[in-house]
Design a protein around this motif. Structure first.
Motif, mmCIF file in Angstrom:
data_model
loop_
_atom_site.group_PDB
_atom_site.id
_atom_site.type_symbol
_atom_site.label_atom_id
_atom_site.label_comp_id
_atom_site.label_asym_id
_atom_site.label_seq_id
_atom_site.Cartn_x
_atom_site.Cartn_y
_atom_site.Cartn_z
ATOM 1 N N VAL A 184 8.350 -10.773 7.051
ATOM 2 C CA VAL A 184 7.030 -10.370 7.527
ATOM 3 C C VAL A 184 6.171 -9.976 6.332
ATOM 4 C CG1 VAL A 184 5.763 -8.870 9.094
ATOM 5 C CG2 VAL A 184 8.133 -9.472 9.612
ATOM 6 N N LEU A 186 3.048 -8.139 5.111
ATOM 7 C CA LEU A 186 2.167 -7.072 5.588
ATOM 8 C C LEU A 186 1.103 -6.772 4.539
ATOM 9 C CD1 LEU A 186 4.972 -4.669 6.854
ATOM 10 C CD2 LEU A 186 3.501 -6.071 8.291
ATOM 11 N N SER A 190 1.540 -0.476 3.792
ATOM 12 C CA SER A 190 1.815 -0.671 5.224
ATOM 13 C C SER A 190 2.974 0.164 5.738
ATOM 14 C CB SER A 190 2.103 -2.155 5.485
ATOM 15 O OG SER A 190 1.016 -2.955 5.113
ATOM 16 N N TYR A 193 3.014 0.630 9.544
ATOM 17 C CA TYR A 193 3.422 -0.579 10.258
ATOM 18 C C TYR A 193 4.937 -0.742 10.164
ATOM 19 C CZ TYR A 193 -1.496 -1.583 9.082
ATOM 20 O OH TYR A 193 -2.843 -1.517 8.888
ATOM 21 N N SER A 244 0.288 -5.796 14.927
ATOM 22 C CA SER A 244 -0.840 -5.889 13.998
ATOM 23 C C SER A 244 -2.161 -5.835 14.751
ATOM 24 C CB SER A 244 -0.752 -7.180 13.179
ATOM 25 O OG SER A 244 -1.055 -8.318 13.976
ATOM 26 N N TRP A 252 -1.389 -10.275 8.808
ATOM 27 C CA TRP A 252 0.057 -10.409 8.843
ATOM 28 C C TRP A 252 0.447 -11.878 8.932
ATOM 29 C CZ3 TRP A 252 2.915 -6.137 12.058
ATOM 30 C CH2 TRP A 252 2.362 -4.897 11.768
#
Length: 510
Positions: A184, A186, A190, A193, A244, A252
Motif C-alpha cells: 500500500v 500512502l 501517514s 492511516y 482513504s 493511495w
C-alpha cells in the motif's frame, strides 16, 4: 471503592448490616435490595463485588437469585445471611459458590471478621486480574512488534528457519499455506492511516501488517479457501482504499503480488507488489502484478519479469556494475526494437523509479531522480541515464560512508542491555540511526543470524544464570528475561538448548 449489595426483605436487617459495615470499613459503597428479583436488576447496573443475600424472601429466594446472577457475574462473592441454619441450605449455598454463611442474629464482631476475610480475597483477586490484564496488554504489544519484524524479515529474506516457526507460533494466528503480498502506497506522514489499516487486518485476522517505510506499507495476506485470489485481493484493496476516502485522500495506491505457498517465497510476492505500483496514474487505484506490462519489449514476459526481480537483488546488494549493465541492455533492446524515444525514456525512468524505491526502503534518503530534459536521441538517453545512476550511486555510497564502522557492535550492545524489554527493529534503528531493513540485512550478512535469534540467545543466557538461584521460580525468570508466557519460554528454551528449563535446572542444581 469496593461495592457491596445487601439483599434482605427486612428493612431493619438491611440498615443494621449497613451500619456495621460503614463503621468498620472505609472505601466501600453500599446499595440495598428488598427482594431477590430487585437484586438481579440492581446487579446489572451496580456491578457489586460482594453481595449479602438473605435466603427466605417472598417471590424469589436468595438461592434462586444467586443462581440467576452467577452465570453472567462469576466474579461476585456471596455471603448468605439467614435465620435458617439447616444443612440443606448450606449444601445448596456451597454448590452455588457462596464464600461464607452468617446465621442471624450474628454478632457485629463475627460479621466484621467474615467481611474482612472476603474483602481481602477480593483485593487479592483484583490485583491478580490487573496483573493479568497488564501482562496481556504487554503481550499484545510484543506481538505487534514481532508481527512487523516478521513481515520485514520475510519480505527481505533475512529470516532464520528456527526463529520463523517461533515467531509464527508467538503471533497465535493460524496462517493458511497460501499467501500473497499487498503493498500500500500512502502519503507521507501517514501514521494515523497505518494504525487504522493495521486494526482492520487484526480484527479480520486476514494477514500480517509490516512496518511503514516511507510511503510503503507491506501486508502479507492469507488466501481464503472459499474465495478466489483475485476476488479476495480486489475486495480487500477496495476496503483499504475506502479508508482513504474517509480521510478524503485519493493518493493511495495498492500493488498486489502473486500467491505463493511457502513463507520463504513471500519475498518474491513482495517484489511483484512493488513493481505493480510503478504506475499509479491508472483510474483503478490497485493493480495486480500479472496485469503490469513488461518494461522492455522484445523479451517474452517471463524473461522480462525475471530480469526485474534480479534487478531488485542488484540494488539491495549494491552491485552497481550489474545495475549499469541492466540499464545498458534495456536501452539497447529498446533501440533495436525501434521504440519511440519518448516511450523509451519513460520505460527507463520506470526502472530508475524501482531503484529509487528499493534504496528508500533501506534508509537511503533521496529525492526521486528525474531526467532534466527530453532526450533527442538514444546516445543522449544513455548519457542522461548514466548521470541519473551516478547520482543514485552517490546517495547510496554517502549513506554507507556515514555508517559507523562499529554499527554491529552498537546494535549488539543495545540488544544485550535491553534484551529483557520488548524491542523491535524500528527501536534498534532509532537507537543507532539506521533503517530497520538495513539492520536486518547486515545482521544476516555479518553474523549469519537475524537479530531475533541474537535476542533469543541473550535471553536464554540470562535465564541460565538466573536458574542458579533456587529461590527464583521459572515463572519469575520468564518475565525477568523478557518473555510473557512461561509455556512459550519453555518451548524456545528447549529449541535452543535441546532440553526443557526444568530439566536444565535439575542438572544445574545437581
Amino acid at each position: 471503592m469496593t461495592k457491596i449489595l445487601i439483599v434482605d426483605d427486612e428493612q431493619v436487617e438491611r440498615d443494621g448490616l449497613q451500619l456495621i459495615l460503614e463503621r468498620n470499613f472505609s472505601d466501600i459503597v453500599i446499595r440495598q435490595a428488598k427482594n431477590g428479583r430487585l437484586a438481579t436488576e440492581i446487579v446489572t447496573e451496580f456491578q457489586p463485588d460482594l453481595v449479602f443475600m438473605d435466603i427466605q424472601m417472598p417471590g424469589m429466594t436468595g438461592l434462586e437469585a444467586i443462581e440467576a446472577i452467577k452465570p453472567t457475574n462469576p466474579h461476585i462473592k456471596f455471603i448468605m445471611a439467614t435465620a435458617f441454619a439447616t444443612f440443606d441450605y448450606a449444601r445448596l449455598a456451597m454448590q452455588l459458590g457462596v464464600v461464607d454463611y452468617i446465621v442471624k442474629p450474628a454478632k457485629a464482631s463475627e460479621i466484621v471478621e467474615i467481611v474482612r476475610k472476603v474483602l481481602s480475597e477480593i483485593e487479592a483477586e483484583k490485583r491478580l486480574l490487573n496483573k493479568s490484564k497488564h501482562q496481556e496488554n504487554t503481550l499484545q504489544k510484543a506481538k505487534s512488534l514481532f508481527e512487523t519484524d516478521l513481515v520485514t524479515q520475510l519480505i527481505f529474506d533475512h529470516v532464520h528457519d528456527v526463529q520463523l516457526e517461533e515467531l509464527v507460533e508467538l503471533l497465535d494466528m493460524e496462517a493458511p499455506k497460501e499467501k500473497f503480498v499487498m503493498n500500500v502506497l500512502l502519503p507521507l506522514g501517514s501514521e494515523a492511516y497505518y494504525t487504522t489499516i493495521r486494526e482492520k487486518l487484526r480484527q479480520t485476522k486476514s494477514g500480517w501488517v509490516g512496518a511503514l517505510y516511507g510511503r510503503q506499507l507491506p501486508i502479507i495476506v492469507f488466501l481464503k479457501s472459499d474465495q478466489s485470489f483475485r476476488d479476495q485481493a480486489a475486495s480487500l484493496a477496495k476496503e483499504i482504499l475506502a479508508i482513504s476516502e474517509s480521510y478524503q485522500n485519493s493518493s493511495w495506491f495498492i500493488g498486489i503480488g502473486n500467491v505463493y505457498s511457502s513463507l520463504h517465497q513471500i519475498r518474491q510476492s513482495y517484489q511483484e507488489s512493488l513493481i505493480a505500483t510503478r504506475d499509479t496514474t491508472i483510474p483503478v487505484k490497485y493493480r495486480f502484478y500479472d496485469d503490469v506490462p513488461p518494461l522492455v519489449p522484445g523479451f517474452d514476459e517471463s524473461t522480462s519479469k525475471k530480469n526485474e526481480q534480479q534487478f531488485f537483488n542488484y540494488i539491495r546488494n549494491g552491485q552497481w556494475d550489474e545495475i549499469g549493465k541492466s540499464f545498458v541492455e534495456m536501452i539497447d533492446t529498446l533501440e533495436q526494437e525501434s521504440t519511440h524515444l519518448l516511450q523509451a525514456q519513460q520505460r527507463v525512468m520506470e526502472l530508475v523509479w524501482i531503484a529509487s524505491q528499493v534504496l528508500s526502503e533501506m534508509g537511503v534518503g533521496q529525492d526521486i531522480p528525474f531526467y532534466s530534459l527530453q532526450a533527442t536521441d538514444y546516445r543522449q538517453l544513455r548519457a542522461e541515464t548514466h548521470h541519473l545512476l551516478s547520482k543514485i550511486q552517490q546517495s547510496y555510497e554517502e549513506y554507507h560512508a556515514e555508517l559507523e564502522a562499529d554499527s554491529i557492535q552498537l546494535m549488539k550492545k543495545y540488544i544485550i542491555e535491553n534484551a529483557h524489554k520488548d524491542i523491535s527493529l524500528e527501536m534498534i534503528g532509532k537507537e543507532v540511526g539506521l533503517s530497520p531493513i538495513y539492520i536486518s540485512k547486515i545482521f544476516k550478512e555479518q553474523l549469519g543470524i537475524n537479530y531475533i535469534h541474537f535476542l533469543t540467545e541473550c535471553r536464554i543466557e540470562k535465564a541460565k544464570k538466573l536458574m542458579r538461584d533456587p529461590e527464583k521460580s521459572l515463572k519469575e525468570i520468564t518475565f525477568e528475561v523478557g518473555y510473557h508466557d512461561p509455556n512459550y519460554f519453555s518451548k524456545v528454551f528447549r529449541k535452543m538448548c535441546n532440553i526443557t528449563p526444568t530439566e536444565y535446572r535439575k542438572q544445574l542444581l545437581g
